[in-house]
Design an enzyme around this catalytic site. Structure first.
Site, PDB file in Angstrom:
ATOM      1  N   GLU A  86       0.821  -1.224   0.000  1.00  0.00           N
ATOM      2  CA  GLU A  86       0.000   0.000   0.000  1.00  0.00           C
ATOM      3  C   GLU A  86       0.852   1.269   0.000  1.00  0.00           C
ATOM      4  O   GLU A  86       1.727   1.429   0.853  1.00  0.00           O
ATOM      5  CB  GLU A  86      -0.918  -0.017   1.241  1.00  0.00           C
ATOM      6  CG  GLU A  86      -1.867   1.167   1.296  1.00  0.00           C
ATOM      7  CD  GLU A  86      -2.886   1.071   2.428  1.00  0.00           C
ATOM      8  OE1 GLU A  86      -3.269  -0.054   2.799  1.00  0.00           O
ATOM      9  OE2 GLU A  86      -3.291   2.126   2.942  1.00  0.00           O
ATOM     10  N   LYS A 270      -7.125  -0.578  11.675  1.00  0.00           N
ATOM     11  CA  LYS A 270      -6.534  -1.041  10.414  1.00  0.00           C
ATOM     12  C   LYS A 270      -5.338  -0.161  10.059  1.00  0.00           C
ATOM     13  O   LYS A 270      -4.306  -0.640   9.584  1.00  0.00           O
ATOM     14  CB  LYS A 270      -7.586  -1.023   9.303  1.00  0.00           C
ATOM     15  CG  LYS A 270      -7.162  -1.720   8.023  1.00  0.00           C
ATOM     16  CD  LYS A 270      -6.438  -0.817   7.040  1.00  0.00           C
ATOM     17  CE  LYS A 270      -6.079  -1.552   5.758  1.00  0.00           C
ATOM     18  NZ  LYS A 270      -5.300  -0.729   4.829  1.00  0.00           N
ATOM     19  N   ASP A 286       4.342 -14.147  12.038  1.00  0.00           N
ATOM     20  CA  ASP A 286       2.990 -14.594  11.679  1.00  0.00           C
ATOM     21  C   ASP A 286       2.015 -13.424  11.849  1.00  0.00           C
ATOM     22  O   ASP A 286       1.574 -13.130  12.958  1.00  0.00           O
ATOM     23  CB  ASP A 286       2.636 -15.771  12.606  1.00  0.00           C
ATOM     24  CG  ASP A 286       1.245 -16.327  12.355  1.00  0.00           C
ATOM     25  OD1 ASP A 286       0.446 -15.684  11.657  1.00  0.00           O
ATOM     26  OD2 ASP A 286       0.960 -17.423  12.879  1.00  0.00           O
ATOM     27  N   HIS A 384      -2.312  10.119  -0.740  1.00  0.00           N
ATOM     28  CA  HIS A 384      -2.551   8.796  -1.291  1.00  0.00           C
ATOM     29  C   HIS A 384      -2.508   8.799  -2.811  1.00  0.00           C
ATOM     30  O   HIS A 384      -1.990   7.905  -3.434  1.00  0.00           O
ATOM     31  CB  HIS A 384      -3.961   8.364  -0.867  1.00  0.00           C
ATOM     32  CG  HIS A 384      -3.979   7.110  -0.084  1.00  0.00           C
ATOM     33  ND1 HIS A 384      -3.456   7.013   1.167  1.00  0.00           N
ATOM     34  CD2 HIS A 384      -4.475   5.892  -0.366  1.00  0.00           C
ATOM     35  CE1 HIS A 384      -3.644   5.795   1.623  1.00  0.00           C
ATOM     36  NE2 HIS A 384      -4.247   5.092   0.703  1.00  0.00           N
TER      37      HIS A 384
END
Ligand code: MEV
Length: 433
Positions: A86, A270, A286, A384
């Site tokens: 991202e 998130k 992990d 972005h």
């Protein structure tokens, strides 16, 4: 130069070429040629090594690996490897780490590398009495667990405690659950804990008179909490037309939204995980375990909420905290066999799982700040879009210098769409076609 005596401030790093950046970080961290190759993609994991990691291997799957600069964690200069697809994440972390330096950087610590192993005991006649029998045999059970792995004991790990819970509102009626608290030191610990649970199960059956069903670690690793705090002087927050106070108060109001609303908290968290996962993946850990632990912890009070807090400190500074389970290791599993993970650890200069967790939780807090700062001021899309435009340009077929040209036009036109990228590309290449 070593990570401890050189600054992680790397002005102009982002303007360097790919090859120059590799050289810069290799010199900074004293990486060997093989370690640099593991980071820059010319070396690293081979299909033959991958063949021994999972089943039915047909090849490898690559991700961009960036390096976030400017981090100061517990007074130590750190360059942070981040594997993520991202845009804006690496830039956001680096920028916030730079702001954080004005307040002394990040202060982080890990509670203890203690994992929880669960044993579900079914068919117990008198669960309350069996619970007390198990508790009275705690010393014997811990002793048994400590005979399994002498190496772990040598390094100061091993069984720490045993708890017995009675779950009485399950769909199949009441049953007992034993929690084995197990210090796994520098390992994530899944293997050690699962082995310990399987080893203890027959004795637990004997004592309880029941049948041990599941024997598995819990990813809600709430005995292995990583905590970070940061304080940013209000003046350091000002930019363009935004005063420091306005940015600070906007961030606090944005946090309040996440604290009060699970819909917002999911997105807020998130954003934290953008930073956390990128380092977890770069170091071969992990990330599903970390995700599971983070979100379960965010819901521990019965309502899903923010993992971080933001407030105004007495001196007017913006004060942030992040607390979350972080079961990461530096030995065992992919961390040990994946050459890029090894090189990533070397780059960070971490030699313990504790130090790794302290960096990761700091990156999570920085990432959260980057998102809230953007959302509370100019909005997320501006930053972005520039990076996203490059991906759209590449997807439309642009290569080399054309990537920047197409992306630049998309941003200038404020239309970052593939059809427009294709049209611009056709236009730019028409002369040479
Ligand atoms: C995007 O990947 C992450 C953000 O949505 C996080 C947030 O909203 O806080 C920007």
């Amino acid at each position: 130069m070593t990570p401890t005596d050189s600054t992680s401030r790397l002005p102009g790093f982002y303007k360097q070429s790919l090859a120059e950046r590799g050289q810069t970080v290799a010199a900074w961290a004293g990486l060997s040629a093989a370690q640099l190759a593991a980071l820059d993609g010319s070396g690293g994991l081979t299909p033959e090594q991958a063949e021994h990691m999972i089943e039915n291997v047909v090849g490898l799957h690559a991700l961009p690996l960036g390096v976030a600069a400017n981090f100061l964690v517990n007074g130590r200069e750190v360059l942070v490897p981040m594997a993520i697809e991202e845009p804006s994440v690496v830039a956001g972390a680096s920028f916030m780490a730079k702001l954080a330096r004005a307040g002394g950087g990040f202060h982080a610590h890990l509670t203890a590398p203690e994992m929880i192993g669960q044993m579900q005991i079914l068919d117990v006649v008198d669960p309350a009495a069996a619970r007390l029998r198990l508790l009275s045999e705690k010393a014997r059970l811990l002793d048994l667990a400590n005979q399994i792995d002498p190496v772990l004991i040598k390094f100061g790990g091993g069984a720490r405690d045993l708890e017995v819970r009675l779950l009485d509102d399950s769909p199949i009626g009441p049953f007992l659950v034993v929690h084995l608290i197990y210090d796994t030191r520098d390992a994530m610990g899944a293997n050690a804990v699962n082995t310990a649970c399987e080893t203890l199960a027959p004795t637990v059956e004997q004592i309880s008179g029941g049948r041990v069903h599941l024997r598995i670690l819990s990813n809600l690793a709430d005995r292995r909490l990583a905590r970070a705090r940061v304080s940013i002087p209000v003046d350091a927050l000002a930019f363009d037309d935004f005063t420091g106070e306005r940015v600070r108060d906007g961030i606090v109001a944005a946090y309040a939204f996440a604290a009060a609303d699970p819909y917002r908290a999911a997105t807020h968290n998130k954003g934290i995980m953008n930073g956390v996962d990128a380092v977890v993946i770069a170091t071969g850990n992990d990330w599903r375990a970390i995700e599971a632990g983070a979100h379960a912890y965010a819901a521990r009070g019965g309502r899903y909420t923010s993992l971080s807090t933001w407030a105004v400190a007495r001196d007017g500074a913006l004060s942030g905290t992040l607390e979350m389970p972080l079961a990461v290791g530096i030995v065992g599993g992919a961390t040990k066999v994946h050459p890029t993970a090894q090189a990533a650890l070397k780059l960070m200069g971490v030699t313990t799982a504790r130090a790794l967790a302290e960096v990761i939780v700091s990156v999570g807090l920085a990432q959260n700040l980057a998102a809230l700062r953007a959302l509370a001021t100019e909005g997320i899309q501006r930053g972005h879009m520039t990076l996203h435009a490059r991906q759209v340009a590449i997807a439309a077929g642009a290569t080399g210098a054309l990537i920047e040209q197409v992306a630049g036009r998309l941003v200038a036109e404020k239309v970052v769409r593939s059809d427009r990228a294709e049209a611009i590309l056709r236009e730019l290449t028409a002369g040479g076609a």
